[in-house]
Design an enzyme around this catalytic site. Structure first.
Site, short mmCIF file in Angstrom:
data_model
loop_
_atom_site.label_atom_id
_atom_site.label_comp_id
_atom_site.label_asym_id
_atom_site.label_seq_id
_atom_site.Cartn_x
_atom_site.Cartn_y
_atom_site.Cartn_z
CE LYS A 2 -0.49 -0.13 5.04
NZ LYS A 2 -1.43 -0.16 6.17
NE ARG A 34 -6.55 -0.38 11.41
CZ ARG A 34 -5.29 -0.55 11.02
NH1 ARG A 34 -4.45 0.47 11.00
NH2 ARG A 34 -4.84 -1.75 10.66
CG HIS A 47 -3.30 -4.81 12.13
ND1 HIS A 47 -2.36 -5.35 11.28
CD2 HIS A 47 -2.77 -3.65 12.59
CE1 HIS A 47 -1.30 -4.55 11.24
NE2 HIS A 47 -1.52 -3.53 12.03
NE ARG A 95 -2.28 -8.24 7.90
CZ ARG A 95 -2.85 -8.84 8.94
NH1 ARG A 95 -3.45 -10.03 8.80
NH2 ARG A 95 -2.82 -8.27 10.14
CE1 TYR A 146 11.94 32.59 3.40
CE2 TYR A 146 12.24 30.20 3.28
CZ TYR A 146 11.92 31.40 2.67
OH TYR A 146 11.58 31.43 1.34
CB CYS A 168 13.76 26.53 2.17
SG CYS A 168 14.98 27.58 3.00
CG MET A 169 8.43 24.24 -0.96
SD MET A 169 7.23 25.21 -1.90
CE MET A 169 6.21 25.85 -0.57
CG ASP A 170 11.39 24.34 -3.61
OD1 ASP A 170 10.57 23.42 -3.66
OD2 ASP A 170 11.08 25.54 -3.76
#
Length: 385
Positions: free
Chosen positions: A38, A134, A165, A224, A268, A315-317
């Site tokens: 998954k 769950r 589970h 699993r 920043y 930072c973001m990038d």
């Protein structure tokens, strides 16, 4: 797809194989493995890993989260059995039939609704809630078995098995081990009661990654195998077999190197000031790539086999690291997760620093980061999630 060497993840198929074999060795002889793939193999790329598991390791059982993931596996030639562990809208019953997918059944009302939408026969495994709160049937063994019998009587559902589970199989503490044992006994008692009432469940599975190693039970026909397949610990306190190693490495590139003076603020918010003259490298990765902002000022990366501290906020990038005393140039590779020389950084290490688990670290590596499948040291394919 071309690999643009900005930030990328390398998926080591040889280690994937090694982990699978080591886990299989720990199981009872008759226990088969269901590979949990998954979330695109926990962020590792289903397109890179699942055909390899089927074609080279002869894996016949897979588990996913939802119908979209299941259909995606079928689209690239996966012929093995696929179990959806979560919810599928009942009005998608005919898609389950079309693609030969096994659906988890949460309760009788859901089963009845799925039956109403089915055209002929939907394959199902009944979820039993023995302690997760769950999904699944809940109650005493007698009450659960009564619900199993009711569900099995629906004419368009083919009830092939049941599963539960474990909540704390990743702990070896006495109270947790007792809880796991209680979950297991409730599940198998309910299955036994259902059998006495005329419903024999062919496939019964309780073992998750941790239970397969630390709470093995020959009554579980499947194990699993999830996080351990990818070489990470179900819990950081556990020791895995030595052959099991992380499959994913995360790498990036230096875009610029600069010399700065003492008392210069970095990034920043001016949360970091240089204590003396320093050499800083800017790295082409940030939180938009899934690299945690929480690593600001506390994380480390590997450059030419040496540990380098992250300085300033991620930072973001991009982010900056201190490479003082190291010969570093633009274009050099930076290892964020993985090995470089004698040093290593794991997803579990990043998880410890950021207050989470290794699962979240690898699942969070974003879609824009290409996954390069590696075999025998060579890149054999590049994939997007």
């Amino acid at each position: 797809m071309k690999l643009y060497k900005r930030t990328w993840a390398e998926i080591d198929l040889d280690r994937l194989k090694q982990n699978y074999i080591a886990y299989k060795r720990a199981l009872p002889q008759d226990t088969e493995i269901m590979c949990v793939v998954k979330a695109s193999c926990y962020g590792h790329s289903d397109r890179a890993a699942v055909p390899f598991l089927q074609n080279e390791l002869d894996v016949k059982h897979f588990a996913v989260s939802n119908l979209e993931e299941a259909v995606r596996l079928r689209s690239f030639g996966i012929t093995g059995e696929i179990l959806i562990l979560g919810y599928t809208s009942p009005d998608e019953a005919q898609a389950l039939e079309k693609y030969d997918i096994i659906q988890a059944i949460m309760d009788f009302d859901y089963a009845r609704s799925l039956n109403d939408y089915a055209l002929s026969s939907v394959r199902c495994h009944i979820a039993v809630d023995t302690g997760m709160a769950r999904i699944g049937l809940r109650g005493t063994a007698e009450e659960i078995s009564d619900e199993i019998v009711k569900i099995a009587a629906l004419d368009k559902l083919k009830i092939e098995g049941a599963f539960t589970h474990f909540a704390v199989a990743d702990s070896l503490e006495d109270d947790c081990a007792m809880f796991t044992k209680a979950q297991s006994e409730l599940f198998f008692s309910a299955a036994d009661e259902a059998k006495k009432k005329g419903v024999k469940l062919e496939t019964l599975h309780t073992l998750n990654s941790a239970a397969g190693l630390f709470h093995t039970d020959s009554r579980s026909s499947l194990a699993r195998l999830g996080i351990v397949l990818y070489g990470l610990k179900p819990d950081r306190s556990l020791d895995l077999p030595s052959e099991i190693k992380p499959v994913m490495s995360l790498k990036s590139t230096v875009s610029q190197v600069k010399e700065v003076e003492q008392n210069v603020s970095v990034s920043y918010g001016r949360s970091y000031f240089t204590a003396s003259k320093a050499k800083l490298a800017t790295v082409c990765c940030g939180y938009a790539d899934g690299y945690p902002r929480l690593l600001s000022n506390i994380g480390e990366v590997l450059v030419h086999g040496r540990r380098c501290k992250i300085v300033g906020r991620v930072c973001m990038d991009q982010f900056m690291c201190d490479v003082t005393g190291i010969d570093v140039r633009a274009g050099d590779i930076v290892t964020l997760i993985g090995h470089d020389g004698s040093e290593s950084i794991t997803a579990d290490d990043l998880a410890k620093l950021t207050g989470t688990i290794g699962y979240e670290i690898v699942c969070s590596v974003s879609e824009r980061v290409p996954r390069a499948a590696v075999k025998n040291g060579n890149i054999v394919g590049v994939y997007k999630l």
